[in-house]
Design a protein around this motif. Sequence first.
Motif, PDB file in Angstrom:
ATOM      1  N   GLU A 271       0.827  -1.208   0.000  1.00  0.00           N
ATOM      2  CA  GLU A 271       0.000   0.000   0.000  1.00  0.00           C
ATOM      3  C   GLU A 271       0.863   1.259   0.000  1.00  0.00           C
ATOM      4  OE1 GLU A 271      -3.460  -0.147  -0.117  1.00  0.00           O
ATOM      5  OE2 GLU A 271      -3.066  -2.290  -0.405  1.00  0.00           O
ATOM      6  N   GLY A 272       2.181   1.072  -0.139  1.00  0.00           N
ATOM      7  CA  GLY A 272       3.102   2.199  -0.194  1.00  0.00           C
ATOM      8  C   GLY A 272       3.481   2.773   1.162  1.00  0.00           C
ATOM      9  N   ASN A 273       3.284   1.989   2.220  1.00  0.00           N
ATOM     10  CA  ASN A 273       3.585   2.454   3.572  1.00  0.00           C
ATOM     11  C   ASN A 273       4.482   1.451   4.286  1.00  0.00           C
ATOM     12  OD1 ASN A 273       1.759   4.735   3.432  1.00  0.00           O
ATOM     13  ND2 ASN A 273       0.136   3.215   3.501  1.00  0.00           N
ATOM     14  N   GLU A 274       5.221   1.965   5.269  1.00  0.00           N
ATOM     15  CA  GLU A 274       6.067   1.073   6.060  1.00  0.00           C
ATOM     16  C   GLU A 274       5.189   0.183   6.914  1.00  0.00           C
ATOM     17  OE1 GLU A 274      10.160   2.441   7.159  1.00  0.00           O
ATOM     18  OE2 GLU A 274       9.014   4.287   7.433  1.00  0.00           O
ATOM     19  N   GLU A 275       5.661  -1.020   7.157  1.00  0.00           N
ATOM     20  CA  GLU A 275       4.915  -1.978   7.966  1.00  0.00           C
ATOM     21  C   GLU A 275       5.782  -2.409   9.134  1.00  0.00           C
ATOM     22  OE1 GLU A 275       5.879  -6.067   5.581  1.00  0.00           O
ATOM     23  OE2 GLU A 275       4.331  -4.801   4.753  1.00  0.00           O
ATOM     24  N   GLY A 276       5.236  -3.300   9.949  1.00  0.00           N
ATOM     25  CA  GLY A 276       5.973  -3.778  11.112  1.00  0.00           C
ATOM     26  C   GLY A 276       6.177  -2.676  12.131  1.00  0.00           C
ATOM     27  N   ALA A 277       7.296  -2.694  12.816  1.00  0.00           N
ATOM     28  CA  ALA A 277       7.558  -1.738  13.891  1.00  0.00           C
ATOM     29  C   ALA A 277       7.615  -0.297  13.401  1.00  0.00           C
ATOM     30  CB  ALA A 277       8.866  -2.093  14.597  1.00  0.00           C
ATOM     31  N   ARG A 278       7.866  -0.096  12.127  1.00  0.00           N
ATOM     32  CA  ARG A 278       7.910   1.269  11.583  1.00  0.00           C
ATOM     33  C   ARG A 278       6.535   1.751  11.151  1.00  0.00           C
ATOM     34  NH1 ARG A 278      13.600   1.654   8.358  1.00  0.00           N
ATOM     35  NH2 ARG A 278      14.834   0.839  10.067  1.00  0.00           N
ATOM     36  N   GLY A 279       5.577   0.843  11.114  1.00  0.00           N
ATOM     37  CA  GLY A 279       4.219   1.194  10.716  1.00  0.00           C
ATOM     38  C   GLY A 279       3.283   1.174  11.912  1.00  0.00           C
ATOM     39  N   LEU A 280       3.491   2.109  12.800  1.00  0.00           N
ATOM     40  CA  LEU A 280       2.672   2.187  14.015  1.00  0.00           C
ATOM     41  C   LEU A 280       1.359   2.910  13.721  1.00  0.00           C
ATOM     42  CD1 LEU A 280       5.353   3.233  16.627  1.00  0.00           C
ATOM     43  CD2 LEU A 280       3.956   1.187  16.751  1.00  0.00           C
ATOM     44  N   ALA A 281       0.264   2.235  13.996  1.00  0.00           N
ATOM     45  CA  ALA A 281      -1.047   2.855  13.814  1.00  0.00           C
ATOM     46  C   ALA A 281      -1.555   3.349  15.160  1.00  0.00           C
ATOM     47  CB  ALA A 281      -2.039   1.851  13.236  1.00  0.00           C
ATOM     48  N   THR A 282      -2.216   4.480  15.147  1.00  0.00           N
ATOM     49  CA  THR A 282      -2.842   5.010  16.349  1.00  0.00           C
ATOM     50  C   THR A 282      -4.168   4.293  16.564  1.00  0.00           C
ATOM     51  OG1 THR A 282      -1.831   7.170  15.960  1.00  0.00           O
ATOM     52  CG2 THR A 282      -3.722   7.095  17.450  1.00  0.00           C
ATOM     53  N   VAL A 283      -4.372   3.793  17.759  1.00  0.00           N
ATOM     54  CA  VAL A 283      -5.624   3.108  18.089  1.00  0.00           C
ATOM     55  C   VAL A 283      -6.688   4.163  18.383  1.00  0.00           C
ATOM     56  CG1 VAL A 283      -6.738   1.531  19.713  1.00  0.00           C
ATOM     57  CG2 VAL A 283      -4.369   1.128  18.998  1.00  0.00           C
ATOM     58  N   PRO A 284      -7.824   4.116  17.687  1.00  0.00           N
ATOM     59  CA  PRO A 284      -8.876   5.103  17.930  1.00  0.00           C
ATOM     60  C   PRO A 284      -9.394   5.029  19.371  1.00  0.00           C
ATOM     61  CG  PRO A 284      -9.330   3.848  15.932  1.00  0.00           C
ATOM     62  CD  PRO A 284      -8.187   3.174  16.628  1.00  0.00           C
ATOM     63  N   LYS A 285      -9.780   6.170  19.880  1.00  0.00           N
ATOM     64  CA  LYS A 285     -10.318   6.240  21.241  1.00  0.00           C
ATOM     65  C   LYS A 285     -11.506   5.288  21.372  1.00  0.00           C
ATOM     66  CE  LYS A 285     -11.797   9.365  24.780  1.00  0.00           C
ATOM     67  NZ  LYS A 285     -11.178  10.461  25.468  1.00  0.00           N
ATOM     68  N   GLY A 286     -11.514   4.509  22.429  1.00  0.00           N
ATOM     69  CA  GLY A 286     -12.573   3.552  22.683  1.00  0.00           C
ATOM     70  C   GLY A 286     -12.314   2.181  22.104  1.00  0.00           C
ATOM     71  N   GLU A 287     -11.314   2.077  21.228  1.00  0.00           N
ATOM     72  CA  GLU A 287     -11.005   0.806  20.571  1.00  0.00           C
ATOM     73  C   GLU A 287      -9.910   0.038  21.317  1.00  0.00           C
ATOM     74  OE1 GLU A 287     -12.014  -1.868  17.538  1.00  0.00           O
ATOM     75  OE2 GLU A 287     -12.978  -0.004  18.134  1.00  0.00           O
ATOM     76  N   GLU A 288      -9.346   0.650  22.347  1.00  0.00           N
ATOM     77  CA  GLU A 288      -8.243   0.038  23.077  1.00  0.00           C
ATOM     78  C   GLU A 288      -8.575  -1.355  23.627  1.00  0.00           C
ATOM     79  OE1 GLU A 288      -9.421   3.130  23.761  1.00  0.00           O
ATOM     80  OE2 GLU A 288      -7.750   4.553  23.704  1.00  0.00           O
ATOM     81  N   PRO A 289      -9.731  -1.554  24.278  1.00  0.00           N
ATOM     82  CA  PRO A 289     -10.029  -2.897  24.792  1.00  0.00           C
ATOM     83  C   PRO A 289     -10.078  -3.962  23.695  1.00  0.00           C
ATOM     84  CG  PRO A 289     -11.478  -1.295  25.823  1.00  0.00           C
ATOM     85  CD  PRO A 289     -10.759  -0.592  24.705  1.00  0.00           C
ATOM     86  N   ALA A 290     -10.612  -3.622  22.535  1.00  0.00           N
ATOM     87  CA  ALA A 290     -10.692  -4.581  21.432  1.00  0.00           C
ATOM     88  C   ALA A 290      -9.301  -4.908  20.892  1.00  0.00           C
ATOM     89  CB  ALA A 290     -11.584  -4.044  20.315  1.00  0.00           C
TER      90      ALA A 290
END
Length: 84
Positions: A45-64
């Motif tokens: 998809e043209g983006n870094e993956e693994g440890a360099r591809g950190l996604a922000t977890v949306p608020k409220g989605e943390e437990p899931a």
Amino acid sequence: MKVWIDQDLCTGDGICQEISPDVFIGLDDGLFYVKDGDKIYAKTEGNEEGARGLATVPKGEEPAVIESAEECPGECIMIEPWNP
């Protein structure tokens, strides 16, 4: 909270996407990746993956996301605390 997937450990079971489809997505290669809105952290998809591809977890989605990591048979979901 930030999250990433170690693709070397991913078994492609898809439990993560079942539990938290807002954060995880499966691609045609049979592996699962993290996403941040419309951005998918995968080389195809043209983006870094693994440890360099950190996604922000949306608020409220943390437990899931935590549940996804606990249930993952490949133990490939890595959660990072985030304090901007």
